[in-house]
Design an enzyme around this catalytic site. Structure first.
Site: not given
Length: 280
Positions: A140, A145, A186, A205
């Site tokens: 993730h 990110h 997010e 992700s």
């Protein structure tokens, strides 16, 4: 029924996570990122997830994310060392990675962003559920990110979020900044040529999130609309916010994070509570 965390149901997996987390315990931002000797099962989890996501990204991910992924070139066939990805990322956007033993509290996490540092885990999700993770893991953090941070425009928004969080004092203001972060960096969605594309780290992700996100309800990206929204990070989001373009994402988030403070957020929350009260 709520599923039990893998650390509870698999003692060996919990021990492995603890071992990897312990490598980062007590480190400062100036200390080198620890090297991890990953196991065969960890490399296999990484390969499986990255192979599945690469297929989905070509259909579901926003163009700036795809370009950043190509330029950052995170290895798909083995778990990379975090320090290698950090060095590459720093040369591209000025952001660097710092290893985290576990999930980082919001204030600390955002404070790091203000200094162009992203706190990343180094452990991987359980092999029995490679396409699902109970909480953030290295997949993730890097595939979501890390790749986004290779894009200078996204990196700027991360810094603004961190600066805003560092600026406020009240818990309510900090939580609202976190909510804006959740529904954008997010779980953000943007339209490209009339199609919805994901750019938020949680969406890009996760194979499951990409499989689900287009079935959510959508609202135009608007900070005031977020005040009334409740959300649960442990499940697929039933409501998402979409922007007409990345320019709009930058305009909306830049205007909010660039100037918000305790007073302005308190006024925003007060208007929202009065709206809710007027409906009853």
């Amino acid at each position: 029924m709520q599923r039990k965390h893998a650390c509870i149901t698999d003692a060996a997996y919990g021990q492995r996570r603890s071992e990897i987390g312990a490598l980062s315990a007590g480190l400062t931002p100036d200390d080198p990122i620890p090297l991890v000797e990953y196991t065969d099962w960890e490399h296999e989890v990484w390969r499986l997830v990255c192979a599945d996501l690469a297929v989905r990204h070509r259909v579901d991910a926003a163009a700036p994310y795809l370009q950043a992924a190509e330029e950052l070139a995170v290895p798909l066939d083995h778990v990379p060392q975090l320090r290698d990805v950090s060095a590459r990322l720093a040369s591209m956007s000025g952001f660097r990675l710092q290893s985290a033993a576990a999930l980082v509290p919001l204030k600390e996490f955002c404070g790091s962003l203000a200094n162009s540092v992203f706190r990343s885990t180094q452990y991987l999700r359980h092999p029995r559920s490679p396409l699902y993770s109970e909480d953030p893991d290295m997949l993730h953090d890097l595939v979501g990110h890390g790749i986004a941070l290779a894009n200078a425009r996204f990196a700027h928004l991360y810094r603004l979020a961190g600066e805003a969080a560092a600026r406020v004092q009240s818990a309510d203001a900090l939580q609202f900044i976190g909510k804006v972060f959740w529904f954008t960096l997010e779980c953000g969605v943007v339209r490209e040529r009339g199609e919805r594309k994901a750019y938020g780290a949680t969406l890009v992700s996760s194979y499951g999130e990409l499989d689900h996100f287009r079935s959510a309800a959508f609202l135009p990206l608007d900070i005031e609309s977020l005040v009334d929204i409740e959300y649960d990070i442990s499940t697929y989001q039933p409501l998402l916010f979409e922007a007409d373009s990345l320019d709009q994402v930058e305009d909306v988030l830049g205007a909010f994070w660039g100037s918000c403070d305790d007073e302005s957020i308190a006024a925003l929350l007060d208007r929202g509570s009065r709206r809710v009260g007027s409906r009853h």
